[in-house]
Structures are given as structure tokens and as C-alpha cells.
Design a protein around this motif. Sequence first.
Motif, PDB file in Angstrom:
ATOM      1  N   ASP A   1    -136.009  -4.520  17.845  1.00  0.00           N
ATOM      2  CA  ASP A   1    -135.569  -3.253  17.855  1.00  0.00           C
ATOM      3  C   ASP A   1    -134.279  -2.868  17.796  1.00  0.00           C
ATOM      4  O   ASP A   1    -133.628  -2.007  17.094  1.00  0.00           O
ATOM      5  N   GLN A   2    -133.181  -3.884  18.329  1.00  0.00           N
ATOM      6  CA  GLN A   2    -131.807  -3.693  18.384  1.00  0.00           C
ATOM      7  C   GLN A   2    -131.061  -4.688  17.412  1.00  0.00           C
ATOM      8  O   GLN A   2    -129.991  -4.420  17.195  1.00  0.00           O
ATOM      9  N   TRP A   3    -131.639  -5.843  16.943  1.00  0.00           N
ATOM     10  CA  TRP A   3    -131.115  -6.750  16.384  1.00  0.00           C
ATOM     11  C   TRP A   3    -131.692  -7.009  14.887  1.00  0.00           C
ATOM     12  O   TRP A   3    -132.942  -6.761  14.814  1.00  0.00           O
ATOM     13  N   SER A   4    -130.719  -7.233  13.908  1.00  0.00           N
ATOM     14  CA  SER A   4    -131.343  -7.273  12.479  1.00  0.00           C
ATOM     15  C   SER A   4    -130.428  -8.204  11.961  1.00  0.00           C
ATOM     16  O   SER A   4    -129.219  -8.487  12.102  1.00  0.00           O
TER      17      SER A   4
ATOM     18  N   ARG B   1    -123.661   1.401  16.059  1.00  0.00           N
ATOM     19  CA  ARG B   1    -124.110   0.051  14.941  1.00  0.00           C
ATOM     20  C   ARG B   1    -122.851  -0.779  14.936  1.00  0.00           C
ATOM     21  O   ARG B   1    -121.695  -0.155  14.803  1.00  0.00           O
ATOM     22  N   ALA B   2    -123.042  -2.180  15.160  1.00  0.00           N
ATOM     23  CA  ALA B   2    -121.905  -3.050  15.128  1.00  0.00           C
ATOM     24  C   ALA B   2    -122.553  -3.985  14.216  1.00  0.00           C
ATOM     25  O   ALA B   2    -123.607  -4.699  14.441  1.00  0.00           O
TER      26      ALA B   2
ATOM     27  N   LEU C   1    -125.005 -10.199  10.989  1.00  0.00           N
ATOM     28  CA  LEU C   1    -125.771 -10.003  12.155  1.00  0.00           C
ATOM     29  C   LEU C   1    -125.288  -8.532  12.547  1.00  0.00           C
ATOM     30  O   LEU C   1    -124.385  -8.446  12.980  1.00  0.00           O
ATOM     31  N   VAL C   2    -126.671  -7.807  12.875  1.00  0.00           N
ATOM     32  CA  VAL C   2    -126.195  -6.354  13.181  1.00  0.00           C
ATOM     33  C   VAL C   2    -126.944  -6.065  14.458  1.00  0.00           C
ATOM     34  O   VAL C   2    -128.112  -6.294  14.745  1.00  0.00           O
ATOM     35  N   TYR C   3    -126.190  -5.390  15.321  1.00  0.00           N
ATOM     36  CA  TYR C   3    -126.570  -4.963  16.524  1.00  0.00           C
ATOM     37  C   TYR C   3    -126.659  -3.269  16.612  1.00  0.00           C
ATOM     38  O   TYR C   3    -125.566  -2.718  16.372  1.00  0.00           O
ATOM     39  N   ARG C   4    -127.732  -2.765  16.999  1.00  0.00           N
ATOM     40  CA  ARG C   4    -127.879  -1.403  16.884  1.00  0.00           C
ATOM     41  C   ARG C   4    -128.582  -0.964  18.440  1.00  0.00           C
ATOM     42  O   ARG C   4    -129.746  -0.878  18.385  1.00  0.00           O
ATOM     43  N   PRO C   5    -127.751  -0.612  19.392  1.00  0.00           N
ATOM     44  CA  PRO C   5    -128.200  -0.495  20.715  1.00  0.00           C
ATOM     45  C   PRO C   5    -129.019   0.938  20.614  1.00  0.00           C
ATOM     46  O   PRO C   5    -129.883   1.341  21.594  1.00  0.00           O
ATOM     47  N   THR C   6    -128.530   1.971  19.936  1.00  0.00           N
ATOM     48  CA  THR C   6    -129.028   3.256  19.838  1.00  0.00           C
ATOM     49  C   THR C   6    -129.177   3.663  18.435  1.00  0.00           C
ATOM     50  O   THR C   6    -128.728   2.992  17.459  1.00  0.00           O
ATOM     51  N   PHE C   7    -129.687   4.803  18.010  1.00  0.00           N
ATOM     52  CA  PHE C   7    -129.713   5.207  16.659  1.00  0.00           C
ATOM     53  C   PHE C   7    -128.651   5.316  15.892  1.00  0.00           C
ATOM     54  O   PHE C   7    -128.177   5.136  14.994  1.00  0.00           O
ATOM     55  N   ARG C   8    -127.788   6.059  16.747  1.00  0.00           N
ATOM     56  CA  ARG C   8    -126.445   6.465  16.208  1.00  0.00           C
ATOM     57  C   ARG C   8    -125.260   5.447  16.190  1.00  0.00           C
ATOM     58  O   ARG C   8    -124.216   5.643  15.703  1.00  0.00           O
TER      59      ARG C   8
END
Length: 85
Positions: free
Chosen positions: A44-47, A83-84, A74-81
Motif C-alpha cells: 500500500d505504501q511502496w511501488s 509521496r517521495a 522506488l516510490v514511497y507514499r505514506p499517505t494519499f497526499r
Amino acid sequence: LDGQYTRSLSRDLTAFAIATYSTTRDDRGDRYRIALGANYRISDQWSLRGDVEYAEVPGSIFGSRDGFGLSVALVYRPTFRDRAE
């Protein structure tokens, strides 16, 4: 002129195609870019995102910048808003 097509291939895999075309006001010529890529959701948080592209950018003071490119992120998305990459 820009266009993008995105298709979900599964719950975790999405593919995309991007095309961009632009003209210049001087005599350097037109520019275009074509890219194909995919996003794979690991959790859910990594892609993982990757794409390959070809761009043709006519001469500038540094010369022509034509060619292929490759990117992987490598994308980290801890919340919907948030993103890193």
C-alpha cells in the motif's frame, strides 16, 4: 500537444504511454517525446515505477539532444497526499 493512455493490467500493475509534441517559434525545429512505462504496487505504501522514452530535441547552443532514456524509481507514499521518489 500532449497525450497519455493508462491501462490497469491487474490490481498491482499499471502500464502507460505518453506522447508529447511541441513547436518552436524560431528555426530550431519541432520537438517530440514518446514514453512507455509501468507502475508495480509492492504494498500500500511502496511501488516501483519504470519507463523507457525516446526524445528528439533539435539543436540548441549545446547541440541536438536526441536519444533514448531509461528511468527506474522506488516510490514511497505514506499517505494519499505525500509521496517521495
